[in-house]
Enzyme design. Structure first.
Site, PDB file in Angstrom:
ATOM      1  N   ASP A 134      16.667 -11.889  -3.471  1.00 32.41           N
ATOM      2  CA  ASP A 134      18.147 -11.700  -4.212  1.00 32.41           C
ATOM      3  C   ASP A 134      18.618 -10.517  -3.813  1.00 32.41           C
ATOM      4  O   ASP A 134      19.885 -10.066  -3.817  1.00 32.41           O
ATOM      5  CB  ASP A 134      17.964 -11.821  -5.598  1.00 32.41           C
ATOM      6  CG  ASP A 134      17.943 -13.309  -6.144  1.00 32.41           C
ATOM      7  OD1 ASP A 134      17.955 -14.017  -5.262  1.00 32.41           O
ATOM      8  OD2 ASP A 134      17.789 -13.464  -7.314  1.00 32.41           O
ATOM      9  N   GLU A 147      -6.395 -12.476   6.311  1.00 30.18           N
ATOM     10  CA  GLU A 147      -7.235 -11.123   6.451  1.00 30.18           C
ATOM     11  C   GLU A 147      -8.469 -11.213   5.683  1.00 30.18           C
ATOM     12  O   GLU A 147      -9.044 -10.303   5.415  1.00 30.18           O
ATOM     13  CB  GLU A 147      -6.585  -9.925   6.034  1.00 30.18           C
ATOM     14  CG  GLU A 147      -5.737 -10.156   4.593  1.00 30.18           C
ATOM     15  CD  GLU A 147      -4.711  -9.149   4.145  1.00 30.18           C
ATOM     16  OE1 GLU A 147      -4.829  -8.042   4.754  1.00 30.18           O
ATOM     17  OE2 GLU A 147      -3.866  -9.547   3.409  1.00 30.18           O
ATOM     18  N   HIS A 180       0.907  -1.327   0.094  1.00 28.57           N
ATOM     19  CA  HIS A 180      -0.051   0.181   0.037  1.00 28.57           C
ATOM     20  C   HIS A 180       0.968   1.163   0.023  1.00 28.57           C
ATOM     21  O   HIS A 180       0.158   2.333  -0.304  1.00 28.57           O
ATOM     22  CB  HIS A 180      -0.851  -0.032   1.305  1.00 28.57           C
ATOM     23  CG  HIS A 180      -2.108  -0.973   1.217  1.00 28.57           C
ATOM     24  ND1 HIS A 180      -2.941  -0.955   0.003  1.00 28.57           N
ATOM     25  CD2 HIS A 180      -2.402  -2.079   1.892  1.00 28.57           C
ATOM     26  CE1 HIS A 180      -3.835  -2.086   0.241  1.00 28.57           C
ATOM     27  NE2 HIS A 180      -3.461  -2.792   1.297  1.00 28.57           N
ATOM     28  N   ASP A 198      -8.725  -5.298   6.207  1.00 32.59           N
ATOM     29  CA  ASP A 198      -9.111  -6.036   5.279  1.00 32.59           C
ATOM     30  C   ASP A 198     -10.119  -7.267   5.925  1.00 32.59           C
ATOM     31  O   ASP A 198     -11.235  -7.534   5.407  1.00 32.59           O
ATOM     32  CB  ASP A 198      -8.162  -6.750   4.437  1.00 32.59           C
ATOM     33  CG  ASP A 198      -7.577  -5.989   3.309  1.00 32.59           C
ATOM     34  OD1 ASP A 198      -8.173  -5.480   2.558  1.00 32.59           O
ATOM     35  OD2 ASP A 198      -6.155  -5.591   3.552  1.00 32.59           O
TER      36      ASP A 198
END
Length: 287
Positions: free
Chosen positions: A107, A172, A59, A198
């Site tokens: 990575d 969620e 977000h 959520d």
């Protein structure tokens, strides 16, 4: 002078994931959400005393390059301040549980990932495989190009990486709560994070994370996660709520969000100088 042969290059051990170790030991670790999406603010907050800092790629306006810059800032500030084992551990929240993005994020040096919207144990198991090298998983081999191995300066990286990765998944939705026991029991999942905002929407109470039904569901979810032997996590931007979830058994708790801390502090400052003592209204997520 002659260049060193590859087998003569200095070799160091892959750093241990102390955050993962602390969760496994049952310790409580306190964190802060980073939503400003900038290395400068991440560097400032490194010395604040938190156990972990969450770089939000879901977000907040982050991409792989800005996440990398924040990982580097947290690492360099920890070194400059001499924090050692007290350095905050960077956790990266991905926008989605995509195997290619997981590979790239590992990575660039992230050891701990938080993946949103995990609804089933099958999804959780696929995420575990994406974080592991073969034969345990499907992560592509590319450590020679990777900051994670310090470009092969960590001589044991390929052997140690699977052990040190920490996978946290977010439950969620109502669907996730229905599968929560199996999600938490998935081998390779180190912790389950409850997303109040959520979850409240999924339960039919959008914008009401403090609704009694939502609070009861979260309390039950934390207990179920702990019964499965995994760490439970949550974000709570109000002190009383954070203490409630900690008392209920939440082990990794985010105590706030940098964007909210900045806006609240700025509003408080201007309020002290206004004749009526009031500042423009600011909204709270109420987590």
């Amino acid at each position: 002078m002659p260049l060193l042969a590859p087998d003569a290059m200095p070799s160091h051990a892959t750093p241990r994931n102390l955050f993962k170790q602390r969760l496994a030991a049952g310790e409580t670790v306190l964190g802060l959400w980073l939503g400003l999406a900038h290395a400068y603010s991440a560097e400032i907050l490194t010395g604040a005393g938190f156990d972990w800092l969450l770089i939000d790629g879901e977000h907040a306006p982050n991409d792989l390059h800005s996440v990398l810059a924040q990982l580097q800032a947290i690492g360099s500030a920890s070194h400059a301040l001499g924090l050692g084992a007290r350095a905050p551990h960077p956790v990266v929240r991905l926008p989605v549980g995509d195997a290619a993005l997981i590979k790239q994020t590992l990575d660039i040096g992230a050891q701990t990932l938080l993946v949103p919207m995990v609804d089933t144990p099958e999804q959780a198991a696929a995420l575990v495989r994406a974080t592991r090298y073969a034969p345990e998983g499907v992560r592509g081999m590319g450590s020679a190009l990777a900051r994670a191995s310090q470009w092969q300066a960590y001589g044991d990286y390929v052997q140690a990486a699977n052990r040190e990765v920490c996978l946290l998944v977010q439950a969620e939705t109502v669907t996730a709560l229905g599968h929560l026991d199996a999600i938490a029991a998935t081998p390779g999942v180190d912790g389950v994070f409850i997303g109040p905002a959520d979850l409240s929407a999924s339960m039919g109470y959008p914008g009401q994370p403090q609704h009694p039904a939502v609070l009861a569901a979260i309390d039950d979810a934390i207990a179920r996660i702990r019964r499965a032997g995994k760490a439970a996590g949550i974000l709570a931007t109000q002190d009383a709520q954070a203490r409630q979830w900690h008392a209920a058994g939440a082990q990794f708790v985010a105590l706030g969000i940098d964007t909210m801390l900045l806006s609240r502090a700025a509003a408080d400052l201007v309020a002290r100088w206004r004749p009526d003592g009031r500042a423009p209204a600011s909204q709270s997520a109420g987590y």
